[in-house]
Design an enzyme around this catalytic site. Structure first.
Site, PDB file in Angstrom:
ATOM      1  N   GLU A 262     -15.549 -28.750  23.692  1.00  0.00           N
ATOM      2  CA  GLU A 262     -14.686 -28.274  24.776  1.00  0.00           C
ATOM      3  C   GLU A 262     -15.504 -27.419  25.734  1.00  0.00           C
ATOM      4  O   GLU A 262     -16.632 -27.025  25.423  1.00  0.00           O
ATOM      5  CB  GLU A 262     -13.514 -27.470  24.204  1.00  0.00           C
ATOM      6  CG  GLU A 262     -12.530 -28.354  23.458  1.00  0.00           C
ATOM      7  CD  GLU A 262     -11.333 -27.631  22.854  1.00  0.00           C
ATOM      8  OE1 GLU A 262     -10.324 -28.284  22.634  1.00  0.00           O
ATOM      9  OE2 GLU A 262     -11.431 -26.417  22.603  1.00  0.00           O
TER      10      GLU A 262
ATOM     11  N   HIS B  52      -4.954 -22.781  32.264  1.00  0.00           N
ATOM     12  CA  HIS B  52      -5.619 -24.000  31.779  1.00  0.00           C
ATOM     13  C   HIS B  52      -5.746 -24.948  32.959  1.00  0.00           C
ATOM     14  O   HIS B  52      -4.794 -25.124  33.722  1.00  0.00           O
ATOM     15  CB  HIS B  52      -4.780 -24.631  30.660  1.00  0.00           C
ATOM     16  CG  HIS B  52      -5.549 -25.617  29.822  1.00  0.00           C
ATOM     17  ND1 HIS B  52      -5.950 -26.836  30.313  1.00  0.00           N
ATOM     18  CD2 HIS B  52      -5.987 -25.555  28.554  1.00  0.00           C
ATOM     19  CE1 HIS B  52      -6.602 -27.482  29.358  1.00  0.00           C
ATOM     20  NE2 HIS B  52      -6.646 -26.722  28.281  1.00  0.00           N
TER      21      HIS B  52
ATOM     22  N   ARG C 163     -13.077 -22.308  31.375  1.00  0.00           N
ATOM     23  CA  ARG C 163     -11.778 -22.608  31.976  1.00  0.00           C
ATOM     24  C   ARG C 163     -11.482 -21.957  33.312  1.00  0.00           C
ATOM     25  O   ARG C 163     -10.864 -22.559  34.176  1.00  0.00           O
ATOM     26  CB  ARG C 163     -10.702 -22.098  31.021  1.00  0.00           C
ATOM     27  CG  ARG C 163     -10.114 -23.193  30.279  1.00  0.00           C
ATOM     28  CD  ARG C 163      -9.180 -22.694  29.280  1.00  0.00           C
ATOM     29  NE  ARG C 163      -9.342 -23.606  28.174  1.00  0.00           N
ATOM     30  CZ  ARG C 163      -8.732 -23.500  27.041  1.00  0.00           C
ATOM     31  NH1 ARG C 163      -7.930 -22.489  26.840  1.00  0.00           N
ATOM     32  NH2 ARG C 163      -8.911 -24.379  26.107  1.00  0.00           N
TER      33      ARG C 163
ATOM     34  N   HIS D  35      -1.811 -20.408  30.511  1.00  0.00           N
ATOM     35  CA  HIS D  35      -2.015 -20.987  29.186  1.00  0.00           C
ATOM     36  C   HIS D  35      -2.147 -19.954  28.077  1.00  0.00           C
ATOM     37  O   HIS D  35      -1.662 -20.166  26.968  1.00  0.00           O
ATOM     38  CB  HIS D  35      -3.277 -21.849  29.232  1.00  0.00           C
ATOM     39  CG  HIS D  35      -3.613 -22.532  27.952  1.00  0.00           C
ATOM     40  ND1 HIS D  35      -2.791 -23.474  27.379  1.00  0.00           N
ATOM     41  CD2 HIS D  35      -4.684 -22.425  27.131  1.00  0.00           C
ATOM     42  CE1 HIS D  35      -3.349 -23.919  26.254  1.00  0.00           C
ATOM     43  NE2 HIS D  35      -4.490 -23.288  26.074  1.00  0.00           N
TER      44      HIS D  35
ATOM     45  N   ARG E 105     -10.927 -16.309  27.570  1.00  0.00           N
ATOM     46  CA  ARG E 105     -11.102 -16.828  26.205  1.00  0.00           C
ATOM     47  C   ARG E 105     -11.863 -18.152  26.202  1.00  0.00           C
ATOM     48  O   ARG E 105     -11.545 -19.066  26.968  1.00  0.00           O
ATOM     49  CB  ARG E 105      -9.734 -17.051  25.564  1.00  0.00           C
ATOM     50  CG  ARG E 105      -9.808 -17.749  24.228  1.00  0.00           C
ATOM     51  CD  ARG E 105      -8.452 -17.844  23.604  1.00  0.00           C
ATOM     52  NE  ARG E 105      -7.571 -18.737  24.319  1.00  0.00           N
ATOM     53  CZ  ARG E 105      -7.404 -20.021  24.027  1.00  0.00           C
ATOM     54  NH1 ARG E 105      -8.063 -20.583  23.041  1.00  0.00           N
ATOM     55  NH2 ARG E 105      -6.556 -20.756  24.714  1.00  0.00           N
TER      56      ARG E 105
HETATM   57  P1  FAD Z   1       2.546 -17.923  18.032  1.00  0.00           P
HETATM   58  O1  FAD Z   1       2.087 -19.111  17.315  1.00  0.00           O
HETATM   59  O2  FAD Z   1       2.880 -18.077  19.476  1.00  0.00           O
HETATM   60  O3  FAD Z   1       3.806 -17.407  17.249  1.00  0.00           O
HETATM   61  C1  FAD Z   1       4.592 -16.343  17.742  1.00  0.00           C
HETATM   62  C2  FAD Z   1       5.695 -16.087  16.750  1.00  0.00           C
HETATM   63  O4  FAD Z   1       6.338 -14.874  17.094  1.00  0.00           O
HETATM   64  C3  FAD Z   1       6.764 -17.149  16.730  1.00  0.00           C
HETATM   65  O5  FAD Z   1       7.159 -17.371  15.401  1.00  0.00           O
HETATM   66  C4  FAD Z   1       7.900 -16.504  17.505  1.00  0.00           C
HETATM   67  O6  FAD Z   1       9.166 -16.982  17.110  1.00  0.00           O
HETATM   68  C5  FAD Z   1       7.728 -15.075  17.096  1.00  0.00           C
HETATM   69  N1  FAD Z   1       8.338 -14.099  18.014  1.00  0.00           N
HETATM   70  C6  FAD Z   1       8.056 -13.871  19.307  1.00  0.00           C
HETATM   71  N2  FAD Z   1       8.868 -12.908  19.797  1.00  0.00           N
HETATM   72  C7  FAD Z   1       9.670 -12.541  18.780  1.00  0.00           C
HETATM   73  C8  FAD Z   1      10.735 -11.612  18.656  1.00  0.00           C
HETATM   74  N3  FAD Z   1      11.156 -10.859  19.669  1.00  0.00           N
HETATM   75  N4  FAD Z   1      11.355 -11.506  17.463  1.00  0.00           N
HETATM   76  C9  FAD Z   1      10.985 -12.273  16.401  1.00  0.00           C
HETATM   77  N5  FAD Z   1       9.986 -13.164  16.467  1.00  0.00           N
HETATM   78  C10 FAD Z   1       9.340 -13.292  17.645  1.00  0.00           C
HETATM   79  N6  FAD Z   1      -5.711 -22.268  20.679  1.00  0.00           N
HETATM   80  C11 FAD Z   1      -6.757 -22.772  20.003  1.00  0.00           C
HETATM   81  O7  FAD Z   1      -7.524 -22.022  19.384  1.00  0.00           O
HETATM   82  N7  FAD Z   1      -6.952 -24.121  19.967  1.00  0.00           N
HETATM   83  C12 FAD Z   1      -6.148 -25.002  20.611  1.00  0.00           C
HETATM   84  O8  FAD Z   1      -6.354 -26.202  20.553  1.00  0.00           O
HETATM   85  C13 FAD Z   1      -5.061 -24.484  21.359  1.00  0.00           C
HETATM   86  N8  FAD Z   1      -4.234 -25.318  22.043  1.00  0.00           N
HETATM   87  C14 FAD Z   1      -3.138 -24.793  22.671  1.00  0.00           C
HETATM   88  C15 FAD Z   1      -2.238 -25.662  23.299  1.00  0.00           C
HETATM   89  C16 FAD Z   1      -1.086 -25.157  23.889  1.00  0.00           C
HETATM   90  C17 FAD Z   1      -0.124 -26.082  24.550  1.00  0.00           C
HETATM   91  C18 FAD Z   1      -0.852 -23.760  23.870  1.00  0.00           C
HETATM   92  C19 FAD Z   1       0.378 -23.183  24.510  1.00  0.00           C
HETATM   93  C20 FAD Z   1      -1.746 -22.892  23.262  1.00  0.00           C
HETATM   94  C21 FAD Z   1      -2.890 -23.399  22.665  1.00  0.00           C
HETATM   95  N9  FAD Z   1      -3.805 -22.559  22.025  1.00  0.00           N
HETATM   96  C22 FAD Z   1      -4.867 -23.083  21.350  1.00  0.00           C
HETATM   97  C23 FAD Z   1      -3.511 -21.142  21.864  1.00  0.00           C
HETATM   98  C24 FAD Z   1      -2.957 -20.900  20.467  1.00  0.00           C
HETATM   99  O9  FAD Z   1      -2.083 -21.949  20.136  1.00  0.00           O
HETATM  100  C25 FAD Z   1      -2.217 -19.577  20.381  1.00  0.00           C
HETATM  101  O10 FAD Z   1      -2.980 -18.554  20.933  1.00  0.00           O
HETATM  102  C26 FAD Z   1      -1.918 -19.235  18.927  1.00  0.00           C
HETATM  103  O11 FAD Z   1      -1.261 -20.303  18.300  1.00  0.00           O
HETATM  104  C27 FAD Z   1      -1.066 -17.985  18.865  1.00  0.00           C
HETATM  105  O12 FAD Z   1      -0.646 -17.799  17.539  1.00  0.00           O
HETATM  106  P2  FAD Z   1       0.175 -16.510  17.161  1.00  0.00           P
HETATM  107  O13 FAD Z   1       0.382 -16.582  15.701  1.00  0.00           O
HETATM  108  O14 FAD Z   1      -0.477 -15.317  17.730  1.00  0.00           O
HETATM  109  O15 FAD Z   1       1.552 -16.682  17.937  1.00  0.00           O
HETATM  110  C1  SIN Z   2      -6.864 -27.445  24.613  1.00  0.00           C
HETATM  111  O1  SIN Z   2      -6.728 -28.264  23.712  1.00  0.00           O
HETATM  112  O2  SIN Z   2      -7.315 -27.699  25.730  1.00  0.00           O
HETATM  113  C2  SIN Z   2      -6.466 -26.050  24.339  1.00  0.00           C
HETATM  114  C3  SIN Z   2      -7.527 -25.407  23.583  1.00  0.00           C
HETATM  115  C4  SIN Z   2      -7.328 -23.936  23.624  1.00  0.00           C
HETATM  116  O3  SIN Z   2      -6.418 -23.445  24.271  1.00  0.00           O
HETATM  117  O4  SIN Z   2      -8.134 -23.248  22.992  1.00  0.00           O
END
Ligand code: FAD
Ligand code: SIN
Length: 524
Positions: free
Chosen positions: A110, A234, A281, A342, A377
């Site tokens: 990437e 993104h 990015r 993103h 990032r």
């Molecule tokens: P999240 O997975 O967002 O989980 C948040 C949790 O908090 C959820 O369960 C939600 O319900 C809960 N929550 C929020 N507010 C409240 C509240 N008020 N009360 C109770 N619960 C609450 N990163 C990579 O490293 N590789 C990738 O390939 C990648 N692809 C991505 C593709 C997309 C489309 C997106 C949007 C992001 C991508 N990212 C990627 C980023 C990555 O997915 C996120 O940064 C990561 O998953 C965040 O994880 P987290 O556990 O911090 O939060």
């Molecule tokens: C992507 O697959 O382009 C997202 C990867 C990331 O957000 O780290």
């Protein structure tokens, strides 16, 4: 209700912490909406880790620092990157079916990465990770998973029955979305793993619930937040009038996709950066934005149709199917794409043990500012951050367990002076307004004037939203609106405070990068 540890969020960070804690403690995991509602389940590209024979930790550290424009904390970058291979091993043990080639994990590439180092499950890595973590958590008798709980505010010394006013965190008030009742959950330790604030922008790849709730709750309770101006856009979100936030993974460019100007067919990225489509990015997103604005386009083209159709279908099966359903065959022609918000690089300030400024409160994942990402990032470093800091927070809680006091009696939620809302329209109006002006005034390219306009609107809206919050029964929409507004304020204040352009913060009024990189830290 009292528990050992409360974790708010059931994504990669929350469930990693839960599984580590559950070896000896009883853990309650609260999630807004469904357990799969966070960004984790939507991740596509994969997880970055040094696993290739020719790659080194030093390379990954350097790439992370280059993408982060030097704002990263070196100590954190080393801490996370050196723990990456172990994090991948644990996911393999949990049953995540990563793609393999010749009996080794297949590594994709990437933007910003000097080597192939992204492990993945085709183009739906996040779903596989979320599923494996949830299965393990559901099977663990020490973990209670409670979906449909919208947490409102942290319980601190201010809420003790015998008021102490201390900043010690004792848990959280949560709206049970199924009953409409607010419950006070208490515990010796609380972990915020609530994800990002992407929905503060009109166009975002993030799920509906990414409203910065954890960041806003921590701020209100007294935590510092850092680098909130560093909002990542993104470069390649699908442009489609019906499907508004479907990401086209960066791995499409990593595997040879080109960005083309749809009017001229010109491949323009080499004009902007010698790394072309594989530049970090922020550079690619700004290039796309510049092409769109200069030529008055609706979108640019991402084209991988020069690769064999089987190669494309094999690498991107989900994206291929999704696009085919919309009448786009990516093996035959280009995909229309636009930049969209993103990832939230800034957030709640934490140390290497996931500790926030408040005793008893930890945080992990996208809601934090750990020092890993700096001003931008590096792709696929964020799931990694969730695994490493989920573990780190759990380890610190377990190590300090005997020193934690039991929570004192706390006040229950008082809903005696509020009524049912008679003007839901206010929520919708404010929500739409915030997201529009954030997109237009606080987007990819900024100016001080535009930021001041946004700041002015935010100040006017604070009064209206607080008044509404004070008079009407809470709902998830209202909780989210209050938090979105708070996050918008933190982003704009941080952006106004940075008098330079660095990484994701690009302002026409201060186009140069200062010699010394400094965090923007807001103190409540
Ligand atoms: P999240 O997975 O967002 O989980 C948040 C949790 O908090 C959820 O369960 C939600 O319900 C809960 N929550 C929020 N507010 C409240 C509240 N008020 N009360 C109770 N619960 C609450 N990163 C990579 O490293 N590789 C990738 O390939 C990648 N692809 C991505 C593709 C997309 C489309 C997106 C949007 C992001 C991508 N990212 C990627 C980023 C990555 O997915 C996120 O940064 C990561 O998953 C965040 O994880 P987290 O556990 O911090 O939060
Ligand atoms: C992507 O697959 O382009 C997202 C990867 C990331 O957000 O780290």
């Amino acid at each position: 209700m009292n528990h050992d540890v409360i974790i708010i969020g059931s994504g990669a960070a929350g469930l990693t912490a839960a599984l580590a804690l559950a070896e000896s403690r009883k853990v309650l995991v609260l999630a807004k909406g469904e357990l799969t509602g966070g960004s984790t389940a939507w991740a596509q590209g994969g997880i970055a880790a040094v696993l290739d024979a020719g790659d080194t930790f030093e390379n990954h550290i350097k790439d992370t620092m280059v993408a982060g424009a030097g704002l990263n904390r070196l100590e954190t970058v080393e801490f996370v990157i050196e723990r990456a291979p172990l994090a991948i091993d644990r996911l393999v043990e949990l049953g995540v079916p990563f793609n393999t080639e010749d009996e080794h994990l297949h590594l994709t590439r990437e933007g910003g990465h000097s080597h192939r180092r992204i492990v993945h499950v085709a183009d739906a890595t996040g779903w596989a990770v979320q599923e494996a973590l949830l299965n393990a958590a559901a099977a663990n008798p020490n973990i209670t998973l409670l979906p449909h709980q919208a947490c409102i505010d942290l319980i601190t010394g201010r809420h003790e029955l015998r008021y102490s006013g201390s900043g010690r965190v004792w848990g959280v008030y949560a709206l049970d979305e199924t009953t409409g009742k607010v419950v006070a959950h208490t515990a010796k330790a609380t972990v915020l793993a609530t994800g990002g604030a992407g929905r503060v922008y009109q166009f975002s790849t993030a799920p509906r619930g990414a409203t910065g709730d954890g960041i806003a709750m921590a701020w209100r309770a007294g935590c510092r937040v850092g680098n909130m101006e560093m909002m990542q856009f993104h470069p390649t979100c699908l442009y489609n009038l019906e499907v508004k936030n479907f990401l086209i993974t960066e791995a499409v460019r990593g595997e040879g996709g080109h960005l083309l100007n749809p009017r001229t067919g010109h491949r323009y990225m080499p004009d902007y950066d010698q790394r072309a489509e594989l530049a970090p990015r922020d550079i690619v997103a700004r290039a796309n934005d510049a092409e769109i604005k200069r030529d008055g386009l609706d979108y640019v083209h991402l084209d991988i149709s020069h690769k064999p159709p089987e190669f494309v279908r094999e690498h991107f099966p989900n994206i291929y199917e999704k696009l085919l359903g919309l009448g786009i065959d990516m093996t035959k022609g280009p995909i229309p794409v636009v930049p969209a918000q993103h990832y939230t690089c800034g957030g709640i300030m934490i140390d290497l043990a996931g500790r926030t400024d408040l005793p008893g409160l930890y945080a992990a994942g996208e809601c934090t500012e750990s020092g890993l990402h700096g001003a931008n990032r590096l792709a696929s470093n964020s799931l990694l951050e969730c695994f490493v800091f989920g573990e780190a927070a759990a380890a610190d809680i377990l190590a300090r367990w005997d020193s934690f006091e039991a929570p004192p009696p706390v006040r229950q939620w008082d809903a005696s002076r509020v009524t049912d809302s008679d003007e839901e329209v206010i929520i919708k109006q404010n929500w739409t307004e915030i997201r529009r002006f954030m997109w237009n005034y606080v987007g990819i390219v900024r100016t001080t004037k535009r930021l001041e306009r946004a700041a002015h609107r935010i100040q006017m809206m604070f009064g209206e939203v607080e008044d509404y919050y004070g008079h009407f029964r809470v709902s998830t929409d209202l909780i989210e609106l209050r938090n979105l507004l708070q996050c918008a304020d933190l982003i704009v204040r941080s952006a106004l405070a940075r008098h330079e352009s660095r990484g994701l913060h690009f302002t026409l009024d201060y186009p140069k990068t200062l010699a010394v990189a400094k965090d923007t830290v807001l103190v409540p």
